[in-house]
Design a protein around this motif. Structure first.
Motif, PDB file in Angstrom:
ATOM      1  N   ALA A  95       0.882  -1.225   0.127  1.00  0.00           N
ATOM      2  CA  ALA A  95       0.226  -0.188   0.011  1.00  0.00           C
ATOM      3  C   ALA A  95       0.846   1.283   0.086  1.00  0.00           C
ATOM      4  CB  ALA A  95      -0.832  -0.088   1.183  1.00  0.00           C
ATOM      5  N   GLU A  96       2.186   1.086   0.725  1.00  0.00           N
ATOM      6  CA  GLU A  96       2.691   2.305   0.778  1.00  0.00           C
ATOM      7  C   GLU A  96       3.492   2.488  -0.567  1.00  0.00           C
ATOM      8  OE1 GLU A  96       6.010   2.175   3.849  1.00  0.00           O
ATOM      9  OE2 GLU A  96       4.208   1.526   5.098  1.00  0.00           O
ATOM     10  N   GLN A  97       3.763   1.367  -1.487  1.00  0.00           N
ATOM     11  CA  GLN A  97       4.492   1.572  -2.621  1.00  0.00           C
ATOM     12  C   GLN A  97       3.605   2.010  -3.547  1.00  0.00           C
ATOM     13  OE1 GLN A  97       5.700  -2.408  -2.891  1.00  0.00           O
ATOM     14  NE2 GLN A  97       7.806  -2.174  -2.150  1.00  0.00           N
ATOM     15  N   VAL A  98       2.416   1.824  -3.607  1.00  0.00           N
ATOM     16  CA  VAL A  98       1.429   2.092  -4.766  1.00  0.00           C
ATOM     17  C   VAL A  98       0.177   3.019  -3.911  1.00  0.00           C
ATOM     18  CG1 VAL A  98       1.951   0.271  -6.156  1.00  0.00           C
ATOM     19  CG2 VAL A  98       0.153   0.087  -4.614  1.00  0.00           C
ATOM     20  N   ASP A 135      -9.244   1.091  -8.526  1.00  0.00           N
ATOM     21  CA  ASP A 135      -9.783   0.598  -9.709  1.00  0.00           C
ATOM     22  C   ASP A 135      -9.452  -0.844  -9.593  1.00  0.00           C
ATOM     23  OD1 ASP A 135     -10.273   0.018 -12.316  1.00  0.00           O
ATOM     24  OD2 ASP A 135      -8.538   0.804 -13.259  1.00  0.00           O
ATOM     25  N   PRO A 136     -10.903  -1.525  -9.717  1.00  0.00           N
ATOM     26  CA  PRO A 136     -11.003  -2.889  -9.717  1.00  0.00           C
ATOM     27  C   PRO A 136     -10.155  -3.531 -10.783  1.00  0.00           C
ATOM     28  CG  PRO A 136     -13.238  -1.990  -9.515  1.00  0.00           C
ATOM     29  CD  PRO A 136     -12.441  -0.624 -10.020  1.00  0.00           C
ATOM     30  N   ALA A 137      -9.897  -3.178 -11.867  1.00  0.00           N
ATOM     31  CA  ALA A 137      -9.066  -3.759 -12.898  1.00  0.00           C
ATOM     32  C   ALA A 137      -7.706  -4.040 -12.329  1.00  0.00           C
ATOM     33  CB  ALA A 137      -8.960  -2.770 -13.994  1.00  0.00           C
ATOM     34  N   THR A 138      -7.274  -2.903 -11.386  1.00  0.00           N
ATOM     35  CA  THR A 138      -5.937  -3.244 -10.814  1.00  0.00           C
ATOM     36  C   THR A 138      -6.116  -4.731  -9.864  1.00  0.00           C
ATOM     37  OG1 THR A 138      -5.793  -0.961 -10.436  1.00  0.00           O
ATOM     38  CG2 THR A 138      -4.203  -2.419  -9.252  1.00  0.00           C
ATOM     39  N   ALA A 139      -6.892  -4.672  -9.041  1.00  0.00           N
ATOM     40  CA  ALA A 139      -6.967  -5.906  -8.278  1.00  0.00           C
ATOM     41  C   ALA A 139      -7.051  -7.276  -9.223  1.00  0.00           C
ATOM     42  CB  ALA A 139      -8.272  -6.044  -7.247  1.00  0.00           C
ATOM     43  N   GLN A 148       3.904  -9.669  -4.321  1.00  0.00           N
ATOM     44  CA  GLN A 148       4.396  -8.182  -4.250  1.00  0.00           C
ATOM     45  C   GLN A 148       5.246  -8.155  -5.913  1.00  0.00           C
ATOM     46  OE1 GLN A 148       7.065  -8.987  -1.002  1.00  0.00           O
ATOM     47  NE2 GLN A 148       6.704  -6.559  -0.719  1.00  0.00           N
ATOM     48  N   GLU A 149       5.596  -9.126  -6.473  1.00  0.00           N
ATOM     49  CA  GLU A 149       6.005  -9.385  -8.066  1.00  0.00           C
ATOM     50  C   GLU A 149       4.935  -9.158  -8.756  1.00  0.00           C
ATOM     51  OE1 GLU A 149       9.011 -12.662  -6.648  1.00  0.00           O
ATOM     52  OE2 GLU A 149       7.485 -13.256  -8.262  1.00  0.00           O
ATOM     53  N   SER A 150       3.576  -9.690  -8.471  1.00  0.00           N
ATOM     54  CA  SER A 150       2.493  -9.579  -9.383  1.00  0.00           C
ATOM     55  C   SER A 150       1.892  -8.064  -9.249  1.00  0.00           C
ATOM     56  CB  SER A 150       1.224 -10.540  -8.661  1.00  0.00           C
ATOM     57  OG  SER A 150       2.016 -11.819  -8.730  1.00  0.00           O
ATOM     58  N   VAL A 151       1.746  -7.409  -8.092  1.00  0.00           N
ATOM     59  CA  VAL A 151       1.310  -6.117  -8.027  1.00  0.00           C
ATOM     60  C   VAL A 151       2.224  -4.980  -9.053  1.00  0.00           C
ATOM     61  CG1 VAL A 151       1.245  -4.223  -6.534  1.00  0.00           C
ATOM     62  CG2 VAL A 151       0.566  -6.321  -5.684  1.00  0.00           C
ATOM     63  N   LEU A 195       0.723  -3.378 -12.457  1.00  0.00           N
ATOM     64  CA  LEU A 195       0.735  -2.160 -12.474  1.00  0.00           C
ATOM     65  C   LEU A 195       1.653  -1.484 -13.567  1.00  0.00           C
ATOM     66  CD1 LEU A 195       1.112  -0.935  -8.671  1.00  0.00           C
ATOM     67  CD2 LEU A 195      -0.792  -0.724 -10.194  1.00  0.00           C
ATOM     68  N   VAL A 196       2.479  -2.334 -14.020  1.00  0.00           N
ATOM     69  CA  VAL A 196       3.479  -2.087 -15.244  1.00  0.00           C
ATOM     70  C   VAL A 196       2.573  -2.215 -16.592  1.00  0.00           C
ATOM     71  CG1 VAL A 196       5.036  -2.465 -16.769  1.00  0.00           C
ATOM     72  CG2 VAL A 196       5.518  -2.593 -14.284  1.00  0.00           C
TER      73      VAL A 196
END
Lengths: 423, 423, 423, 423
Positions: free
Chosen positions: A339-342, A362-366, A411-414, A418-419
């Protein structure tokens, strides 16, 4: 894989859902590991939506189950008496009810969560002679018509094809940021012209899992319980997803010190992913006439056997509770870090015990994170009205190393997600 | 026995029912035999209310089940794809649907009969945009609110604690001796001022098992189906108790040549007394949105394994059907004989295949026979509005010798019961 | 008097209510004056609960009515065309709709307020295909089952004898002192898992008269209307008690500048205390099939005649509006003074135009004031959930001198009541 | 005429219906005569759908009404006591209740038929604590949601926009030619698993007027009443259209000797076509709490005045009853003759007293006859599910010469209609 996937598309109804996000055929599983037909392994942070708290094919339970089946133990018994049921009741009494001073009667309402909720509703309505029941925004209580009327999800409600009645909706804790939602409920109950018929009961999830990992705080819960007692409204706790240790204690209401009138349990109750449910209630509420509620699969003895084993194995001391506390901290630490990172994308981290979530703007992020995680060998799902909350639900018994590994994949998946969606 | 019986009285809800008539603790079972904790054996003419058509702990199924569990096969999978589910779908297609030219989609609505019925109702209402559904007098379709609204039994309906709506009741075949009840339905559908809203569907049991072994005749059934087609009303067959071979064919509607729009199956579907259900419907009715109906235990893979084995073992040829025909004749012969012997007490013998019943003028007679049978080592139950019908429901796979032995016990029990109640 | 009172006790149902507080037999009336059979005169601050805005037996209306009856004008016409109805429609168009740029169609739904509301509900539900309707806390919309489901009063709802459904309750303005209740409604509509089914309509009283003279402010109303438009929810204004000039303008929604989709009118519409109602709606909503809603007394021509006369007499210019403004100030002034004098007992003065109220902490105070007033020759009533609000509702046409006289009696009654209950 | 017709098309809702078949503007009326704005006279065989049993602007009633209005009699009184109400209650007692030994309490439920029915339903449900009510096929009881649930007409039911519940439909007498429909009702009430919840009440029209002039016979009615008494089900007679003398006696149930628990009256009760209704019930059923059912127009004193006059004028002796008998015979004679002349088209002549009908095979025939009659100066309407029944409903007070004249026009209209549609 092709030929098997084929049969699902050709023969299984379009209503199927999870298989669309995880388009592989699963074949084997143990502990936190699930293996598909190609031999690929996945870490399971989903645990059957909370039905596999003790892991897949838990070896202690498995041994008991194999023994029972091999020995021609009774498999099916409606509501007849069997040794397996007797053992389960003894274990429930000894490991759970007595230590917590809960003088509950146990009802077998059918083997699923929605059976348990329907039985609770019937009992509350019969005892009080009232028809109305209060349910919360974003609640999830099941798919049969009685439970569905309580459930918040619009698409699922719409499936009923008839208007759903006899339920009043109230806002859950923090539904409106700065409003104390108990005030509204209190006024509704006190005001004889509020237009809200005095309810038989209120049904409560202490953590709304499907609703988006919404957590009620202890002061709010205590005020709620006090209000209900004042008005003679029964408190039903739906502990189907949050119970069986998920929040750290066997019941989710232990830390708030609640004293519910009726409790619904299912999902991880059998411990083996097999269908089983109970509805429990204060002894004096056991005003059922014999046979007034029945059903074919109330006596699922194979489930009784593993449920009994699970109660003895995991609830004779505080070991599991302590483990959950520790692992919950690990989970929370990683989610806070994410959460801090993004900070732009992540709205809030929340949860209790080993149900933890992170809400995205944004639900798309999840959704993208789940997809990335699957590709990296992690099963994780979303929840919430718009599937905007990533929900972590690993087996309670997961080893710390696997938990850490899973959180690293997350974490990698996040980062990947995001990329991929343009950050 | 004492200590175990104790726990049931102390801890289990008063809603329990069957255990009151059979006050022993059961421990082991195989085939048609059930054994209590004292080692006493019973012949089972009840078969889990139709959930054990292939007998208790059927060895073919048991072997597959033990293998699957031992091998860490997936136990729980929501609606994900698994090998066990794939195998089940293939078997259902190959052994049941294709040979009968049924182009059905298969939905896993949750593991019990009432889940299957609730899903059928939802689908019918969504597709037609209508809310009303027609159900018959003395129908039994389940205990959750949607299904309970269809069910006839007054005490069970009363348990709802709310009025049950969106259902119109019509008289079943022979509800009024000399009246063609289809005439009434026809008039209701044709007359735009009948006050009966055009229904989404009609739900039908071809044999009303719980309702008192009421049997619809083929001409009546064909006229019914024709009428529904004319009015665009979907036909739902609830084959939960009468299906899986009970009447002689896999589905109960085969001999009448019906072509239902939706079919509900459960009870003996898993073959092992474990919870499993499907809702099947014509391909073009599969208008479900993904996830619109869900539930935790739709993917009960242990049940898929035994269900698959049962389909392959018993439905690859006509052997079972032929056996059922033969055994049904034996059963019917004895019942007819009993009826002749006690013409004052016995009103009617009726049934189809291996569900057969005998209606008594005085419900007390039927109850007394059951009690006498239990004492003589035979498990048999009553059904009907006032429990006035003795219902014979042995496993389909029972050996003829055991069947004959059970029927002899029954005859003795009838004699004893009549003596004891004063004849 | 005895012999007549006798007949009421002997023959009229116990459901009667107002006659218990005013135990005299009334015989004659004109303007603001009502006379009982003993010849005693009363100033009327009740005006038939808002049905006599133009006073009793208004001479202008009376003359037209006598002429019409004498000339054998059509009395009853279902929904046939009559000259009297034509005249009414012309007057409604010319005096009310056209000057306000309201392009409404007019429906005659039956002659009472609840008929008008039931028709509005039907139309909104048919047009949107939705079943849910939002109603507010403390709302009052009528006694037939559709309207009663909207009404807040618990005792009246309970009279239904069946659960009342298809309505979601939302808190009215200032229901919880510091909470903006529009926020809650907004969240409910935006959140697809709120559990509140998207409504066909919301029904609104701009002043909740029976509910306790609760007044919505213009900013709240505008925000409400905007929200509904965003979500495609129809706005029904129930102007049955607050319309026909009561708040100063013909419709109560004029000052807020609302543009309702559907408007319900009754009570003072006929102007003579005789039953008449209309439901009006935007032209494009007139999607009724001929005859889909009917009723015997939709064509109450005697009421049309006086209604037409009232529209021409009172709504051709601003004279009445200006008078109401002036008299409302007089009323408010006195109420404020009372509130200042008894700050312990009086909670709040509120109202709009010539509906004004004063809320007392203890309902007994309000009741005692009414009783004292009656003894002094003033008819005045309470409203609110616990009858805790004294409600002033004089005829709009009352002379200032009579208004002042009535208010003086009121002040004396307050003093007497407070003395009598121990202050 | 153009400019007035214009306003209806421009401003009145499309829901209007009768005006479409009779596209003229009516202006004046007396006795059996109605006059349109062009001065054309019509004989009225419709009588406001039964609301004008004593004719239009009956001179006796008119004189009383003019006196009352001129003298500033109370017009509106909610449920306060007035001299006009007292007089009405005395007259109801003296002329109707006492001579028939009916110990009824009288409730003023609002001024229309549907108000009366809604009040009856509430009372029956409250007293019995049951929710279900039995209504008949082709019944008509009103348009508000409670009454509409009882009404059979599909289009009108559909207008509700929500499913209508808490009602079980049973076939009326002769709904299926040769079936005794009481048998079905009896079985439903006796069989505890019929699926029909024990009803609070059954609501009955002795002649279904809107439903197609369906007439129940005395033996059927007596068997019905006996059955209801046995099961403790209240009998509500809806005498709104068939009462006030229409069938020959004041109540329609007098010749069968029924003793209803609750009776609904409206339509011709005021005698002047003005809105008025009562609900009457056995004294011991008067368990209403004060104010539990209310409404603005329960005290419509102008209607009380004419109602009182009508009771004194027409119900002090048998004169009217004898007249009705004579005129009914004349009507029946002509209808039988018509039926004989067109045996292909006419299905059946039926009716009781001065409600008589003739059913046509093709609804178009009935419609064509009405249209032809209108052109020849006779107002007559159809009823029945498909408007297939020509319904004769002249004022009871019509002179024989006018009746004969109207019947001659009818005969000519039949001939013309049959020619025009191709016979």
């Amino acid at each position: 894989m092709e030929h098997t996937e084929n049969i699902f598309e050709r023969l299984e109804s379009e209503v199927r859902s999870y298989c669309r996000g995880w388009p592989v055929v699963f074949e084997e599983s143990y502990g936190h590991t699930v293996i598909d037909e190609s031999g690929r392994e996945y870490i399971d942070f989903f645990a059957g939506a909370g039905a596999l708290n003790y892991g897949h094919n838990n070896p202690v339970l498995k041994a008991k189950l194999l023994d029972y089946i091999s020995g021609n133990g009774i498999s099916h018994s409606l509501d007849m008496m069997t040794e397996a049921k007797s053992d389960f009741l003894e274990a429930m009494d000894e490991r759970i009810l007595s230590p917590r001073n809960l003088d509950y009667k146990v009802m077998f309402p059918g083997p699923t969560g929605t059976n348990s909720v329907e039985a609770a509703l019937k009992l509350a309505r019969q005892i009080t002679g009232r028809t109305n029941v209060i349910a919360f925004t974003n609640a999830f209580h099941g798919m049969t018509l009685g439970s569905l009327a309580l459930t918040g999800n619009g698409s699922k409600r719409d499936g009923a094809g008839v208007p759903l009645g006899n339920v009043t909706r109230m806002p859950y804790h923090r539904y409106l940021d700065d409003t104390d939602t108990i005030d509204l409920l209190a006024k509704h109950l006190e005001d004889t012209s509020s237009g809200v018929d005095m309810p038989a009961a209120l049904i409560l999830e202490l953590v709304q899992a499907e609703g988006g990992v919404n957590v009620a705080t202890n002061p709010w819960l205590r005020r709620l319980e006090k209000l209900l007692k004042e008005h003679g409204v029964l408190l039903i706790v739906d502990d189907i997803q949050a119970g069986c240790g998920r929040t750290g204690t066997f019941f989710s209401f232990e830390s708030a010190g609640l004293d519910p009138d009726i409790v619904c349990l299912s999902k991880s109750l059998s411990g083996y992913g097999t269908p089983m449910a109970v509805t429990m209630f204060r002894r004096e509420l056991d005003q059922w006439e014999p046979g007034k509620h029945n059903g074919t699969f109330r006596g699922h003895n194979l489930a009784f056997v593993t449920a009994t084993a699970a109660l003895h194995e995991y609830w004779q001391d505080d070991a599991l509770t302590n483990q959950i506390k520790k692992k919950a901290n690990i989970m929370r630490g990683v989610l806070d870090k994410i959460a801090e990172q993004v900070p732009e994308e992540a709205q809030q981290v929340r949860g209790r015990g080993m149900i933890q979530g992170i809400e995205f703007k944004d639900p798309a992020t999840a959704g993208a994170i789940c997809a990335a995680a699957f590709n990296r060998g992690l099963l994780i799902e979303t929840s919430g009205a718009s599937d905007e909350v990533l929900k972590l639900l690993p087996p309670l018994t997961i080893e710390e190393s696997a938990l850490t590994q899973g959180l690293e994949i997350l974490q990698e998946s996040v980062e990947e997600a995001l990329v991929s969606i343009g950050n």
